[in-house]
Scaffold this motif. Sequence first.
Motif, short mmCIF file in Angstrom:
data_model
loop_
_atom_site.label_atom_id
_atom_site.label_comp_id
_atom_site.label_asym_id
_atom_site.label_seq_id
_atom_site.Cartn_x
_atom_site.Cartn_y
_atom_site.Cartn_z
N MET A 75 0.79 -1.23 0.00
CA MET A 75 0.00 0.00 0.00
C MET A 75 0.83 1.29 0.00
N ILE A 76 2.06 1.25 0.44
CA ILE A 76 2.87 2.46 0.55
C ILE A 76 3.86 2.51 -0.60
N PRO A 77 3.77 3.48 -1.48
CA PRO A 77 4.70 3.56 -2.61
C PRO A 77 6.08 4.09 -2.17
N VAL A 78 7.06 3.83 -2.99
CA VAL A 78 8.40 4.36 -2.76
C VAL A 78 8.44 5.80 -3.27
N ALA A 79 8.66 6.74 -2.37
CA ALA A 79 8.69 8.15 -2.77
C ALA A 79 10.06 8.58 -3.23
N GLN A 80 11.10 8.04 -2.59
CA GLN A 80 12.48 8.40 -2.93
C GLN A 80 13.28 7.12 -3.16
N PRO A 81 13.35 6.64 -4.39
CA PRO A 81 14.05 5.38 -4.66
C PRO A 81 15.54 5.42 -4.35
N LYS A 82 16.15 6.59 -4.44
CA LYS A 82 17.59 6.73 -4.20
C LYS A 82 17.82 7.75 -3.10
N LEU A 83 17.36 7.41 -1.91
CA LEU A 83 17.47 8.34 -0.79
C LEU A 83 18.92 8.51 -0.35
N MET A 84 19.66 7.39 -0.26
CA MET A 84 21.07 7.45 0.16
C MET A 84 21.78 6.18 -0.30
N ARG A 85 23.11 6.23 -0.22
CA ARG A 85 23.94 5.07 -0.52
C ARG A 85 24.79 4.75 0.69
N VAL A 86 24.75 3.49 1.11
CA VAL A 86 25.54 3.03 2.25
C VAL A 86 26.32 1.81 1.81
N GLY B 54 27.92 1.29 -0.83
CA GLY B 54 27.64 0.98 -2.22
C GLY B 54 26.23 0.47 -2.49
N ILE B 55 25.38 0.42 -1.46
CA ILE B 55 24.00 -0.07 -1.62
C ILE B 55 23.05 1.13 -1.60
N THR B 56 22.21 1.21 -2.61
CA THR B 56 21.24 2.30 -2.69
C THR B 56 20.03 1.98 -1.83
N LEU B 57 19.67 2.92 -0.96
CA LEU B 57 18.55 2.74 -0.04
C LEU B 57 17.44 3.71 -0.40
N SER B 58 16.20 3.24 -0.32
CA SER B 58 15.04 4.10 -0.56
C SER B 58 14.49 4.58 0.78
N ASP B 59 13.42 5.36 0.71
CA ASP B 59 12.81 5.87 1.94
C ASP B 59 12.11 4.76 2.73
N LYS B 60 11.87 3.60 2.12
CA LYS B 60 11.24 2.48 2.82
C LYS B 60 12.27 1.49 3.38
N SER B 61 13.53 1.67 3.03
CA SER B 61 14.54 0.67 3.40
C SER B 61 14.74 0.57 4.90
N LEU B 62 14.64 1.71 5.63
CA LEU B 62 14.87 1.68 7.06
C LEU B 62 13.89 0.74 7.75
N MET B 63 12.61 0.80 7.35
CA MET B 63 11.62 -0.08 7.98
C MET B 63 11.85 -1.55 7.60
N TYR B 64 12.34 -1.80 6.39
CA TYR B 64 12.67 -3.17 6.02
C TYR B 64 13.86 -3.68 6.85
N LEU B 65 14.81 -2.80 7.16
CA LEU B 65 15.95 -3.20 8.00
C LEU B 65 15.49 -3.51 9.42
N VAL B 66 14.56 -2.71 9.94
CA VAL B 66 14.00 -3.00 11.27
C VAL B 66 13.31 -4.37 11.26
N GLY B 67 12.52 -4.62 10.21
CA GLY B 67 11.84 -5.91 10.11
C GLY B 67 12.80 -7.07 9.97
N ALA B 68 13.88 -6.88 9.19
CA ALA B 68 14.86 -7.96 9.02
C ALA B 68 15.56 -8.29 10.34
N GLN B 69 15.88 -7.25 11.11
CA GLN B 69 16.53 -7.50 12.40
C GLN B 69 15.58 -8.21 13.36
N LEU B 70 14.31 -7.83 13.35
CA LEU B 70 13.33 -8.50 14.20
C LEU B 70 13.11 -9.94 13.73
#
Length: 275
Positions: free
Chosen positions: A129-140, A142-158
């Motif tokens: 339901m939530i679209p990606v607003a910023q596909p290239k928010l930052m690079r860490v 060498g990996i490009t992260l979007s504005d949704k990536s942080l929540m996916y990282l939280v979910g992966a750690q959980l």
Amino acid sequence: MNFEGAPVCRIVACGGLASAFFLPASAKARLALDLGAVLARGEWFRLISHHWVFDGLGEAALGSIALFRFRRFERYLGSRKFCGFVLSTSAITTLLVVGGATLFPSYIKTPASGPYALIFGMYALFYEMIPVAQPKLMRVLGITLSDKSLMYLVGAQLFVCQGSRSGVPAACGLLAGFLYLSDTVPLLRRLALPKFLEPLFAPRRRPPPRQMPVDDDPPPRSVPPPAEERFQQVQPSDDHVASLVSMGFDRDRAFAALLACHDDVAAAADRLLQG
């Protein structure tokens, strides 16, 4: 944390943090899902209690972050229908975990406790339901992260925090969430809390402030903004309008939300989800 308009998420988050802080290990073990205790001693309450008690403080912190970020879905569905979502994802996850533990007892012994069904069920909503607003928010690294990536990282750690003990209920919660979104079982979307219980989740109304006596001077007129600020509105792009329409929103409402949010599709989606 501001859970205004999302009382169910507030209760689950606060209850999970309280259980991690204050419940002793013996009490947590008493509430965990232990099939041997369920079948041998008839402790059926474990089928429900294990959904609401976190094993550790780290899992409770990650779960509370996810619940806080996903409170928008309760605002969108309404608390009554959101309770139906909680019930359906928890029941489906319990059935899948118990079935897996019955078929593969050597791999699935005692699943981790906590609201994994609800949290990862909402990850399915987040994905769909939530679209990606910023596909290239930052690079860490060498990996490009979007504005949704942080929540996916939280979910992966959980997901991996306790290995298979947390991974199994998390994966089952994801499946339950996608099943809720699909048309396979239409009854799931019709589940809702009985209407007579709705006042339990209604926001408390504060009494209006007392009017202070004022003199007879007329109130000062509001100063209109400069003309250049009034006319510098960012026109919504067709792609962003189409993205919101694909989520099920009316085109006119999507256009108005994008106009109010200066063509920020993520902010417009939040505005529409919050009503």
